[in-house]
Design a protein around this motif. Structure first.
Motif, PDB file in Angstrom:
ATOM      1  N   GLU A  72     -35.717  -3.359 -55.969  1.00 23.83           N
ATOM      2  CA  GLU A  72     -36.888  -4.007 -56.565  1.00 23.83           C
ATOM      3  C   GLU A  72     -36.748  -4.196 -58.076  1.00 23.83           C
ATOM      4  OE1 GLU A  72     -40.391  -1.868 -55.376  1.00 23.83           O
ATOM      5  OE2 GLU A  72     -40.297  -2.620 -53.319  1.00 23.83           O
ATOM      6  N   HIS A  73     -35.582  -3.850 -58.617  1.00 26.88           N
ATOM      7  CA  HIS A  73     -35.284  -4.017 -60.047  1.00 26.88           C
ATOM      8  C   HIS A  73     -36.157  -3.136 -60.935  1.00 26.88           C
ATOM      9  CE1 HIS A  73     -33.592  -8.354 -59.237  1.00 26.88           C
ATOM     10  NE2 HIS A  73     -32.997  -7.407 -58.534  1.00 26.88           N
ATOM     11  N   ALA A  74     -36.749  -2.084 -60.348  1.00 29.25           N
ATOM     12  CA  ALA A  74     -37.486  -1.114 -61.166  1.00 29.25           C
ATOM     13  C   ALA A  74     -36.488  -0.281 -61.971  1.00 29.25           C
ATOM     14  CB  ALA A  74     -38.347  -0.223 -60.282  1.00 29.25           C
ATOM     15  N   LEU A  75     -35.413   0.131 -61.311  1.00 25.05           N
ATOM     16  CA  LEU A  75     -34.296   0.781 -62.001  1.00 25.05           C
ATOM     17  C   LEU A  75     -33.295  -0.303 -62.354  1.00 25.05           C
ATOM     18  CD1 LEU A  75     -33.691   4.035 -59.908  1.00 25.05           C
ATOM     19  CD2 LEU A  75     -34.582   3.883 -62.247  1.00 25.05           C
ATOM     20  N   LYS A  76     -33.132  -0.566 -63.628  1.00 23.92           N
ATOM     21  CA  LYS A  76     -32.286  -1.660 -64.074  1.00 23.92           C
ATOM     22  C   LYS A  76     -30.820  -1.227 -64.149  1.00 23.92           C
ATOM     23  CE  LYS A  76     -35.911  -4.023 -66.703  1.00 23.92           C
ATOM     24  NZ  LYS A  76     -37.012  -3.270 -66.071  1.00 23.92           N
ATOM     25  N   ALA A  82     -42.265  -6.577 -55.015  1.00 19.94           N
ATOM     26  CA  ALA A  82     -42.379  -6.732 -53.566  1.00 19.94           C
ATOM     27  C   ALA A  82     -41.750  -8.043 -53.114  1.00 19.94           C
ATOM     28  CB  ALA A  82     -43.843  -6.676 -53.136  1.00 19.94           C
ATOM     29  N   SER A  83     -41.923  -9.105 -53.896  1.00 17.62           N
ATOM     30  CA  SER A  83     -41.342 -10.406 -53.552  1.00 17.62           C
ATOM     31  C   SER A  83     -39.821 -10.321 -53.482  1.00 17.62           C
ATOM     32  CB  SER A  83     -41.752 -11.463 -54.576  1.00 17.62           C
ATOM     33  OG  SER A  83     -43.123 -11.764 -54.480  1.00 17.62           O
ATOM     34  N   ILE A  84     -39.224  -9.628 -54.446  1.00 19.50           N
ATOM     35  CA  ILE A  84     -37.774  -9.462 -54.463  1.00 19.50           C
ATOM     36  C   ILE A  84     -37.314  -8.718 -53.211  1.00 19.50           C
ATOM     37  CG2 ILE A  84     -35.870  -8.277 -55.635  1.00 19.50           C
ATOM     38  CD1 ILE A  84     -37.486  -8.789 -58.270  1.00 19.50           C
ATOM     39  N   ARG A  85     -37.998  -7.614 -52.903  1.00 16.51           N
ATOM     40  CA  ARG A  85     -37.605  -6.809 -51.738  1.00 16.51           C
ATOM     41  C   ARG A  85     -37.785  -7.588 -50.443  1.00 16.51           C
ATOM     42  NH1 ARG A  85     -41.039  -4.199 -48.721  1.00 16.51           N
ATOM     43  NH2 ARG A  85     -42.607  -4.069 -50.384  1.00 16.51           N
ATOM     44  N   LEU A  86     -38.929  -8.264 -50.274  1.00 14.10           N
ATOM     45  CA  LEU A  86     -39.211  -8.985 -49.042  1.00 14.10           C
ATOM     46  C   LEU A  86     -38.235 -10.142 -48.823  1.00 14.10           C
ATOM     47  CD1 LEU A  86     -43.099  -8.986 -49.253  1.00 14.10           C
ATOM     48  CD2 LEU A  86     -41.735  -7.859 -47.480  1.00 14.10           C
ATOM     49  N   SER A  93     -29.026  -8.208 -54.554  1.00 14.93           N
ATOM     50  CA  SER A  93     -30.233  -7.949 -55.331  1.00 14.93           C
ATOM     51  C   SER A  93     -29.874  -7.312 -56.667  1.00 14.93           C
ATOM     52  CB  SER A  93     -31.178  -7.034 -54.552  1.00 14.93           C
ATOM     53  OG  SER A  93     -32.325  -6.733 -55.305  1.00 14.93           O
ATOM     54  N   LEU A  94     -28.922  -6.396 -56.650  1.00 18.49           N
ATOM     55  CA  LEU A  94     -28.464  -5.760 -57.891  1.00 18.49           C
ATOM     56  C   LEU A  94     -27.780  -6.785 -58.793  1.00 18.49           C
ATOM     57  CD1 LEU A  94     -28.013  -3.221 -59.597  1.00 18.49           C
ATOM     58  CD2 LEU A  94     -25.959  -2.766 -58.236  1.00 18.49           C
ATOM     59  N   ILE A  95     -26.996  -7.667 -58.204  1.00 20.06           N
ATOM     60  CA  ILE A  95     -26.325  -8.719 -58.976  1.00 20.06           C
ATOM     61  C   ILE A  95     -27.349  -9.599 -59.682  1.00 20.06           C
ATOM     62  CG2 ILE A  95     -24.972 -10.851 -58.732  1.00 20.06           C
ATOM     63  CD1 ILE A  95     -23.455  -9.300 -56.436  1.00 20.06           C
ATOM     64  N   ALA A 155     -30.217  -8.702 -60.681  1.00 16.75           N
ATOM     65  CA  ALA A 155     -30.795  -7.927 -61.784  1.00 16.75           C
ATOM     66  C   ALA A 155     -29.891  -7.951 -63.011  1.00 16.75           C
ATOM     67  CB  ALA A 155     -31.039  -6.485 -61.345  1.00 16.75           C
ATOM     68  N   VAL A 156     -28.574  -8.032 -62.784  1.00 18.72           N
ATOM     69  CA  VAL A 156     -27.626  -8.029 -63.900  1.00 18.72           C
ATOM     70  C   VAL A 156     -27.493  -9.420 -64.518  1.00 18.72           C
ATOM     71  CG1 VAL A 156     -25.232  -7.614 -64.586  1.00 18.72           C
ATOM     72  CG2 VAL A 156     -26.306  -6.143 -62.877  1.00 18.72           C
ATOM     73  N   HIS A 157     -27.265 -10.412 -63.659  1.00 18.96           N
ATOM     74  CA  HIS A 157     -26.840 -11.719 -64.158  1.00 18.96           C
ATOM     75  C   HIS A 157     -27.869 -12.835 -63.988  1.00 18.96           C
ATOM     76  CE1 HIS A 157     -22.790 -10.143 -64.636  1.00 18.96           C
ATOM     77  NE2 HIS A 157     -22.821  -9.703 -63.390  1.00 18.96           N
ATOM     78  N   GLY A 158     -28.889 -12.609 -63.178  1.00 17.99           N
ATOM     79  CA  GLY A 158     -29.733 -13.723 -62.781  1.00 17.99           C
ATOM     80  C   GLY A 158     -30.959 -13.966 -63.629  1.00 17.99           C
ATOM     81  N   ARG A 159     -31.635 -15.067 -63.303  1.00  9.73           N
ATOM     82  CA  ARG A 159     -32.921 -15.350 -63.910  1.00  9.73           C
ATOM     83  C   ARG A 159     -34.002 -14.852 -62.958  1.00  9.73           C
ATOM     84  NH1 ARG A 159     -30.933 -20.705 -63.392  1.00  9.73           N
ATOM     85  NH2 ARG A 159     -31.668 -21.855 -61.567  1.00  9.73           N
TER      86      ARG A 159
END
Length: 233
Positions: A20-24, A124-128, A157-159, A161-165
């Motif tokens: 969920e990108h809570a932990l970056k 939640a949107s990211i996870r779903l 999902s982790l990728i 968080a690193v590189h995406g918009r």
């Protein structure tokens, strides 16, 4: 709650926080702080971290210091190459085993995505969005394929968080609905093409220059996840 259940709870909570990108990416995960957060021993924390490392979600340094992974662009491209292959086969298998109940379940999931988007619940949107693909893999009824797709979708999902918009929930919802329609129609070629186009769009959003990450207190980030783990939800 048994020791194994507590370790599983910590693993699942940390995994969800990463998805969920809570932990970056790059966030340090000290064993002592995690043990205190989840109310478990450092031995159990190490077990949870080892599973996350095996999933490719964290890196563990020489001094056993763990941090959320920061996949390189080269690794990201390799992950998406594998994901395209896996998801094409998932689509073909789902069509071969299609039942009306599958469409009902997928549509219910898309309604959850829509509700999360309407309420501006970004995490939640990211996870779903990722869980839609995992649900498809479950319907393919191939446990090995499901396991690999689960790992690859989580790493994507982790990728992001690193590189995406920022995650585009509207794109995901619209594309998921189009895919369900093709699956229901039994059109394998169209469904595979839609899936490939969908994944290409995700990859385009993912492989952008790395974004700056704001540091936040680990305990604050993990509090809701630790609470959920403790309650068994």
């Amino acid at each position: 709650m048994s020791l194994s259940t507590k370790a599983d709870g910590a693993y699942l909570a940390l995994r969800r926080a990463i998805v969920e990108h809570a932990l970056k990416p790059g966030t340090k995960l000290p064993e002592d702080k995690l043990a205190e957060q989840f109310g478990i021993s450092r031995t159990l924390v190490r077990a949870a971290l080892a599973r996350l490392a095996a999933d490719g979600l964290i890196d563990i340094g020489n001094k056993r210091t763990a941090a959320v992974a920061r996949p390189s662009l080269e690794e990201a491209r390799a992950v998406f190459e594998v994901r395209r292959c896996l998801e094409a086969e998932v689509v073909r298998l789902v069509i071969a085993k299609w039942k009306p109940s599958m469409g009902t379940a997928l549509e219910a999931h898309v309604r959850e995505e829509r509700a999360a988007a309407a309420e501006r619940q970004a995490t939640a949107s990211i996870r779903l969005a990722g869980e839609f693909h995992i649900k498809l893999a479950e319907m393919a009824a191939n446990p090995i394929l499901q396991r690999y797709l689960d790992e690859v979708a989580t790493r994507c999902s982790l990728i992001l968080a690193v590189h995406g918009r920022p995650h585009s929930s509207e794109c995901a919802i619209s594309e998921h609905r189009d895919l369900i329609k093709a699956l229901r129609g039994g059109d394998s070629n169209k469904a595979v093409a839609l899936m490939q186009a969908h994944l290409n769009g995700i990859e385009e959003r993912a492989l952008l220059p790395a974004l700056a990450n704001d540091e936040e207190e680990l305990a604050v980030i993990l509090a809701p996840y630790a609470g959920a783990a403790g309650s068994g939800s």
